[in-house]
Each structure stands twice: as structure tokens, then as C-alpha cells.
Design a protein around this motif. Structure first.
Motif, PDB file in Angstrom:
ATOM      1  N   THR A 167     -49.479-110.333  -3.926  1.00  0.00           N
ATOM      2  CA  THR A 167     -49.195-110.141  -2.502  1.00  0.00           C
ATOM      3  C   THR A 167     -48.760-111.445  -1.844  1.00  0.00           C
ATOM      4  O   THR A 167     -47.885-111.454  -0.968  1.00  0.00           O
ATOM      5  N   ALA A 168     -49.374-112.554  -2.283  1.00  0.00           N
ATOM      6  CA  ALA A 168     -49.054-113.856  -1.699  1.00  0.00           C
ATOM      7  C   ALA A 168     -47.719-114.396  -2.205  1.00  0.00           C
ATOM      8  O   ALA A 168     -46.989-115.052  -1.453  1.00  0.00           O
ATOM      9  N   LEU A 169     -47.393-114.140  -3.461  1.00  0.00           N
ATOM     10  CA  LEU A 169     -46.213-114.750  -4.077  1.00  0.00           C
ATOM     11  C   LEU A 169     -44.952-113.897  -3.966  1.00  0.00           C
ATOM     12  O   LEU A 169     -43.848-114.435  -3.956  1.00  0.00           O
ATOM     13  N   LEU A 170     -45.112-112.579  -3.910  1.00  0.00           N
ATOM     14  CA  LEU A 170     -43.955-111.701  -3.908  1.00  0.00           C
ATOM     15  C   LEU A 170     -43.641-111.210  -2.501  1.00  0.00           C
ATOM     16  O   LEU A 170     -44.537-111.032  -1.682  1.00  0.00           O
ATOM     17  N   SER A 171     -42.384-110.971  -2.260  1.00  0.00           N
ATOM     18  CA  SER A 171     -41.995-110.358  -0.995  1.00  0.00           C
ATOM     19  C   SER A 171     -42.414-108.891  -1.015  1.00  0.00           C
ATOM     20  O   SER A 171     -42.698-108.318  -2.076  1.00  0.00           O
ATOM     21  N   ALA A 172     -42.459-108.291   0.159  1.00  0.00           N
ATOM     22  CA  ALA A 172     -42.862-106.884   0.248  1.00  0.00           C
ATOM     23  C   ALA A 172     -41.916-106.002  -0.563  1.00  0.00           C
ATOM     24  O   ALA A 172     -42.347-105.044  -1.223  1.00  0.00           O
ATOM     25  N   SER A 230     -63.681-100.366  -2.582  1.00  0.00           N
ATOM     26  CA  SER A 230     -62.412 -99.642  -2.696  1.00  0.00           C
ATOM     27  C   SER A 230     -61.779 -99.339  -1.341  1.00  0.00           C
ATOM     28  O   SER A 230     -60.568 -99.468  -1.176  1.00  0.00           O
ATOM     29  N   TYR A 231     -62.604 -98.935  -0.367  1.00  0.00           N
ATOM     30  CA  TYR A 231     -62.040 -98.509   0.905  1.00  0.00           C
ATOM     31  C   TYR A 231     -61.812 -99.654   1.881  1.00  0.00           C
ATOM     32  O   TYR A 231     -60.815 -99.663   2.616  1.00  0.00           O
ATOM     33  N   MET A 232     -62.713-100.621   1.905  1.00  0.00           N
ATOM     34  CA  MET A 232     -62.644-101.664   2.927  1.00  0.00           C
ATOM     35  C   MET A 232     -61.343-102.476   2.929  1.00  0.00           C
ATOM     36  O   MET A 232     -60.854-102.844   4.000  1.00  0.00           O
ATOM     37  N   PRO A 233     -60.766-102.808   1.753  1.00  0.00           N
ATOM     38  CA  PRO A 233     -59.470-103.511   1.826  1.00  0.00           C
ATOM     39  C   PRO A 233     -58.415-102.724   2.601  1.00  0.00           C
ATOM     40  O   PRO A 233     -57.666-103.293   3.407  1.00  0.00           O
ATOM     41  N   SER A 234     -58.355-101.415   2.367  1.00  0.00           N
ATOM     42  CA  SER A 234     -57.396-100.583   3.088  1.00  0.00           C
ATOM     43  C   SER A 234     -57.803-100.395   4.547  1.00  0.00           C
ATOM     44  O   SER A 234     -56.953-100.281   5.430  1.00  0.00           O
ATOM     45  N   TYR A 235     -59.109-100.348   4.824  1.00  0.00           N
ATOM     46  CA  TYR A 235     -59.601-100.238   6.204  1.00  0.00           C
ATOM     47  C   TYR A 235     -59.200-101.469   7.007  1.00  0.00           C
ATOM     48  O   TYR A 235     -58.743-101.370   8.145  1.00  0.00           O
ATOM     49  N   LEU A 236     -59.347-102.631   6.393  1.00  0.00           N
ATOM     50  CA  LEU A 236     -58.998-103.873   7.092  1.00  0.00           C
ATOM     51  C   LEU A 236     -57.517-103.925   7.429  1.00  0.00           C
ATOM     52  O   LEU A 236     -57.121-104.356   8.517  1.00  0.00           O
ATOM     53  N   THR A 237     -56.674-103.500   6.489  1.00  0.00           N
ATOM     54  CA  THR A 237     -55.232-103.597   6.716  1.00  0.00           C
ATOM     55  C   THR A 237     -54.683-102.389   7.477  1.00  0.00           C
ATOM     56  O   THR A 237     -53.905-102.541   8.419  1.00  0.00           O
ATOM     57  N   GLN A 245     -56.386 -99.798   9.204  1.00  0.00           N
ATOM     58  CA  GLN A 245     -57.022 -99.374  10.451  1.00  0.00           C
ATOM     59  C   GLN A 245     -57.182-100.521  11.448  1.00  0.00           C
ATOM     60  O   GLN A 245     -56.998-100.341  12.650  1.00  0.00           O
ATOM     61  N   LEU A 246     -57.533-101.717  10.950  1.00  0.00           N
ATOM     62  CA  LEU A 246     -57.764-102.855  11.840  1.00  0.00           C
ATOM     63  C   LEU A 246     -56.579-103.800  11.903  1.00  0.00           C
ATOM     64  O   LEU A 246     -56.609-104.805  12.613  1.00  0.00           O
ATOM     65  N   HIS A 247     -55.522-103.495  11.121  1.00  0.00           N
ATOM     66  CA  HIS A 247     -54.300-104.312  11.092  1.00  0.00           C
ATOM     67  C   HIS A 247     -54.609-105.770  10.757  1.00  0.00           C
ATOM     68  O   HIS A 247     -54.008-106.688  11.305  1.00  0.00           O
ATOM     69  N   TYR A 248     -55.547-105.942   9.875  1.00  0.00           N
ATOM     70  CA  TYR A 248     -55.940-107.281   9.429  1.00  0.00           C
ATOM     71  C   TYR A 248     -54.924-107.774   8.410  1.00  0.00           C
ATOM     72  O   TYR A 248     -54.324-106.981   7.676  1.00  0.00           O
ATOM     73  N   ASP A 249     -54.710-109.085   8.364  1.00  0.00           N
ATOM     74  CA  ASP A 249     -53.780-109.652   7.395  1.00  0.00           C
ATOM     75  C   ASP A 249     -54.189-109.242   5.974  1.00  0.00           C
ATOM     76  O   ASP A 249     -55.329-109.438   5.559  1.00  0.00           O
ATOM     77  N   GLU A 250     -53.239-108.669   5.218  1.00  0.00           N
ATOM     78  CA  GLU A 250     -53.565-108.077   3.918  1.00  0.00           C
ATOM     79  C   GLU A 250     -54.134-109.095   2.937  1.00  0.00           C
ATOM     80  O   GLU A 250     -55.140-108.839   2.262  1.00  0.00           O
ATOM     81  N   THR A 251     -53.505-110.269   2.851  1.00  0.00           N
ATOM     82  CA  THR A 251     -53.967-111.287   1.899  1.00  0.00           C
ATOM     83  C   THR A 251     -55.356-111.787   2.261  1.00  0.00           C
ATOM     84  O   THR A 251     -56.232-111.904   1.399  1.00  0.00           O
ATOM     85  N   HIS A 252     -55.590-112.067   3.551  1.00  0.00           N
ATOM     86  CA  HIS A 252     -56.907-112.552   3.973  1.00  0.00           C
ATOM     87  C   HIS A 252     -57.981-111.496   3.747  1.00  0.00           C
ATOM     88  O   HIS A 252     -59.113-111.814   3.359  1.00  0.00           O
ATOM     89  N   GLY A 253     -57.634-110.215   3.996  1.00  0.00           N
ATOM     90  CA  GLY A 253     -58.593-109.148   3.780  1.00  0.00           C
ATOM     91  C   GLY A 253     -59.016-109.057   2.322  1.00  0.00           C
ATOM     92  O   GLY A 253     -60.200-108.908   2.007  1.00  0.00           O
ATOM     93  N   LEU A 254     -58.049-109.163   1.419  1.00  0.00           N
ATOM     94  CA  LEU A 254     -58.373-109.120  -0.004  1.00  0.00           C
ATOM     95  C   LEU A 254     -59.199-110.331  -0.427  1.00  0.00           C
ATOM     96  O   LEU A 254     -60.095-110.227  -1.262  1.00  0.00           O
ATOM     97  N   LEU A 255     -58.909-111.488   0.143  1.00  0.00           N
ATOM     98  CA  LEU A 255     -59.663-112.697  -0.204  1.00  0.00           C
ATOM     99  C   LEU A 255     -61.125-112.578   0.241  1.00  0.00           C
ATOM    100  O   LEU A 255     -62.028-113.050  -0.460  1.00  0.00           O
ATOM    101  N   VAL A 256     -61.345-111.951   1.395  1.00  0.00           N
ATOM    102  CA  VAL A 256     -62.724-111.753   1.851  1.00  0.00           C
ATOM    103  C   VAL A 256     -63.473-110.865   0.875  1.00  0.00           C
ATOM    104  O   VAL A 256     -64.608-111.166   0.468  1.00  0.00           O
ATOM    105  N   VAL A 257     -62.864-109.757   0.479  1.00  0.00           N
ATOM    106  CA  VAL A 257     -63.502-108.852  -0.469  1.00  0.00           C
ATOM    107  C   VAL A 257     -63.749-109.555  -1.798  1.00  0.00           C
ATOM    108  O   VAL A 257     -64.803-109.389  -2.433  1.00  0.00           O
ATOM    109  N   LEU A 258     -62.785-110.362  -2.214  1.00  0.00           N
ATOM    110  CA  LEU A 258     -62.921-111.127  -3.454  1.00  0.00           C
ATOM    111  C   LEU A 258     -64.121-112.072  -3.377  1.00  0.00           C
ATOM    112  O   LEU A 258     -64.917-112.179  -4.321  1.00  0.00           O
TER     113      LEU A 258
END
Length: 461
Positions: free
Chosen positions: A195-200, A281-288, A290-303
Motif C-alpha cells: 500500500t505504501a510503495l504502490l500506487s492505487a 479482520s474488521y477493524m482495518p476496514s472500519y478505520l478506512t 467508516q472513519l475515513h482513516y488513512d489506510e497505511t496508518h490504520g494498518l500500522l496500528v493494527v500491526l
């Protein structure tokens, strides 16, 4: 001494002439190899499931018609949930088979099927290329994954439990979920890097395939490790009693003969898996989503949360050997009942610190389940039906409540607009789990039902 006298020590008082069975002295090297192979194999299984969860938004764009992003996400989680609907079928096939031909053979077979199903997902053309055939092929691959996983957790936890000395079963069993977390971290880490290295556009066009294609060589490694395992002492002793070394247990005995233990298993697995899938499983998608949280930061928190859970895992597992499984599981249930709402409010506040604190609190509560369940669940059933009964009870509960968690919570939020639904769902699960732990018997430090006492050999470490 008969099997009944092992399960119910009261019978010894009535029959003082009964002979105490010689304890099984475990070989530390074999125990270590069994724990390592089961945990590493489980890590590879859950790497596959973890990747699917963390890249769900992208998969929705690849495999389903463009339009409503919520509909795409629901369709993706629908395919995710479909795999869990066939897990009881897998449990009904692989569980009794494991009680008949052995744990090791079945665990090797589930490893092959899971890796093949995941590898196949990486080869499926997109919806833009073949149309409706894409989601159909995705669903077929997910069904193969779900069917094979129906025999995985119960087999791996049974394998470790039957190898472990009675006084260290909690500690050694906790490494199974250590492997699960390692698989999740590997999947989340790979998705985060991509997600960090590749374009959408690159991620949608070809990058998403990489983690699924990795499953091929990973599966070969897992298969090699499992083929090197020896059968558990408990199963070997049971097989020796049976004609032609093949214990024959009707499916009816596996289910109706264990109905009380099965109900307890369903309740315990419900709270374990609802909270597990909600957080991991659900929280990464909930953060991005439902809460429009930055996808990379959300995954890093879960990590980061999973890394903390991994560190705590063996310590809490060892704690269950000292204080018991029931107090630790009960603490987790009480914590989710009281802290789910405050934790989700922290997460919704949105700052990195608040999200990390809320997720971290839920993660540490989840460790109460991940550390205790691998040793508590196998102890519900006797050796003769352990793999089969646990497979059926575990997978029925996961299918109805655990694996459907992302789909149900997403739908509830869409229907009600209430962003606190994840907290309410976890609280309801905690109530059911609390009742189950109240009714279960303590198993720490005691022989498994139907097995002789097991003690550690010298230099057990």
C-alpha cells in the motif's frame, strides 16, 4: 484404570483397588517439534486469511462491479463469510477422520488444500476481464479454503494439547495463537508495504496478487514441517486399544454423546472469534471505510497491536497454568463487557494515540482468549472423539458468529447508521462467553479426559 476413572477422579474413591495408570513421559525434543510445526502451519493458514481481510477494499474493486464502495465491501466480506459457512462441513469430514486415521495425516492434508485455494485466488482474472466469472471463481477458491480450515484449528490445538505435559499445556498451547498472530502480522505487513510503495492503480491492477501467490511456496514449507511430525501419544494409545489400530467412532457419538461439552465449546468459541475477527479482520476496514482513516496508518496500528499481543501471548499462556484457564477467560469476558464502548470511543476520536490506545486495550483483552483457548478447548472432550467433536463445535460457532462478524457489523452500521455497533456486538458476545466459562470445569494441571497423566521428561526447559 479405565478411561472413566481418568475423567472422573471421584470413581477412585469408590474403587481404591483401581490401578493408577503410568504417566506419559514426554520427550522435550518431540514436544518442541510438535509445537513448532503446528504453530508455523497455523501461521501460514492465517497469513492467507489475514491478507484477504486487509486488502478487502481493493478486492472489492477487482472482483465486483464498480459503483457503490459499500456494496463492493459488503460483497467482498460476503465471499469472506461464505468460506466460514462450509467450515462445519470441513469439520465434519476432517475431525472424525483425524480421530480415525490420526492427527498428523489430516493436518498435512488441510495444509495442502489451504495453500492451493489461496494460490488460486492470485491467478483469477478481474471482473473487468471475465465479468461475473471472477466473483464465482473467487467464491470457489474461498470455499476450498473454508473447507480445509474446518479441520485446521481443532487439529492443531488437539495435536499440541496431546503432546504437552499437563502442567505446561497452557504455555505450550499459547504458541498456536502466537503462530496465528505471526501469520496475521506477515499478511498485514506485506499489504502495508504494498500500500505504501504502490500506487492505487498498480495495487488494483496487479499488486494485490502478490500475497496470494506467496501461499504456494509457504504451503510447501508448512507441508514439509507437518510431514515430519509423529503421531501424538494420546492418539497412539487410543489406536492401540482399537482393532486394526483404527478407532471407529460414529459421528452420532461425536455429536450427541458430547452435547453438553459442544454447547460450552460453541459459547467459548463465540466470544473468542467474534472479538478476534472484530479486531484483526474488521477493524482495518472500519478505520478506512467508516472513519475515513488513512489506510497505511490504520494498518500500522493494527500491526503494532498484534505485535504487542504476540509478546504477551506466552506469558498469559503460562499464567493459565498457574491460576487456571477459567479466571483468565473470565477476565477477558468482563473486560470486553465493560471496556468495548470506551475503547471504540477512543478509536473514533481519530488521533493516532487514541486509536492506538483503544485498539491496544482490545488487543490485550483478546490475549485472554488467544492464550487460554488452545489448551481449554481440547480439554472439553475425551481422546476418542476430541478432534471430531472439537472440529464440529468450533466450526459451527465460527461459521455462525465469528466469520460473519465483518459482514454483520458492516450491514448493521449501514442499516442503523450507528457507528458504535462493533462495541455492542462484542459486549453481547462477552455475555455469552461469560456464561460458558461459568459452566466449564477447570482443566489446568490435569490430564486430558481419556488420557493418562502427562509429565515433562528431563531437560524440558
Amino acid at each position: 484404570m479405565s478411561t472413566a476413572s481418568v475423567v472422573a477422579p471421584v470413581s477412585l474413591a469408590k474403587d481404591r483397588t483401581a490401578k493408577t495408570p503410568d504417566p506419559t513421559v514426554t520427550d522435550p525434543a518431540l514436544v518442541k517439534r510438535a509445537v513448532k510445526a503446528a504453530a508455523l502451519g497455523n501461521a501460514m493458514e492465517w497469513f492467507d486469511f489475514g491478507v484477504y481481510s486487509y486488502i478487502a477494499v481493493t478486492l472489492g474493486k477487482v472482483f465486483f462491479p464498480s459503483g457503490n464502495p459499500t456494496a463492493q465491501l459488503l460483497s467482498t466480506f460476503g465471499a469472506f463469510a461464505a468460506a466460514f459457512l462450509v467450515r462445519p462441513l470441513g469439520g465434519m469430514v476432517f475431525g472424525p477422520l483425524g480421530d480415525r486415521v490420526g492427527r498428523q495425516k489430516v493436518l498435512a492434508l488441510t495444509m495442502i488444500m489451504m495453500a492451493a485455494g489461496t494460490f488460486a485466488i492470485g491467478l483469477i482474472p478481474s471482473y473487468a476481464t471475465i465479468g461475473v466469472g471472477a466473483p464465482i471463481l473467487l467464491l470457489a477458491a474461498r470455499l476450498v479454503q473454508g473447507f480445509s480450515t474446518g479441520g485446521e484449528y481443532a487439529g492443531a490445538s488437539t495435536f499440541i494439547a496431546e503432546y504437552a505435559p499437563d502442567k505446561r499445556r497452557g504455555f505450550l498451547g499459547s504458541w498456536l495463537e502466537f503462530g496465528t498472530l505471526a501469520g496475521y502480522i506477515a499478511g498485514a505487513g506485506l499489504v502495508t508495504i504494498m500500500t505504501a510503495l504502490l500506487s492505487a492503480d498498480d495495487l488494483t491492477s496487479w499488486g494485490w496478487r502478490i500475497p496470494f501467490l506467496v501461499a504456494g511456496p509457504m504451503g510447501i514449507i508448512g507441508l514439509y514441517l507437518r510431514l515430519r511430525l509423529e503421531e501424538t501419544p494420546a492418539f497412539a494409545a487410543e489406536a492401540e486399544k482399537a482393532e486394526n489400530n483404527r478407532p471407529k467412532t460414529p459421528l452420532r457419538e461425536t455429536v450427541t454423546g458430547q452435547w453438553r461439552a459442544l454447547l460450552l465449546c460453541v459459547g467459548l468459541v463465540l466470544v473468542f472469534n467474534v472479538t478476534d475477527y472484530m479486531l484483526l479482520s474488521y477493524m482495518p476496514s472500519y478505520l478506512t471505510g467508516q472513519l475515513h482513516y488513512d489506510e497505511t496508518h490504520g494498518l500500522l496500528v493494527v500491526l503494532g497491536v498484534m505485535a504487542v499481543m504476540m509478546i504477551a501471548q506466552p506469558f498469559v499462556g503460562a499464567l493459565t497454568d498457574r491460576v487456571g484457564r477459567r479466571p483468565v477467560i473470565a477476565t477477558g469476558c468482563a473486560g470486553f463487557l465493560l471496556l468495548s464502548v470506551p475503547a471504540l470511543l477512543l478509536i473514533r476520536e481519530g488521533s493516532l494515540l487514541a486509536v492506538a490506545l483503544g485498539m491496544g486495550a482490545l488487543g490485550l483483552l483478546l490475549v485472554c482468549f488467544t492464550a487460554a483457548m488452545p489448551s481449554a478447548l481440547p480439554a472439553l472432550f475425551p481422546t476418542k472423539v476430541r478432534y471430531g467433536s472439537l472440529s464440529i463445535g468450533f466450526n459451527v460457532s465460527v461459521s455462525l458468529f465469528g466469520g460473519t462478524t465483518p459482514l454483520v457489523v458492516t450491514a448493521l452500521i449501514g442499516a442503523t447508521g450507528n457507528m458504535m455497533m462493533p462495541a455492542y456486538y462484542m459486549m453481547a458476545a462477552a455475555v455469552i462467553g461469560g456464561f460458558a466459562v461459568w459452566r466449564m470445569a477447570e482443566s489446568a494441571g490435569r490430564p486430558l479426559p481419556g488420557s493418562a497423566p502427562s509429565v515433562a521428561g528431563r531437560h524440558a526447559g
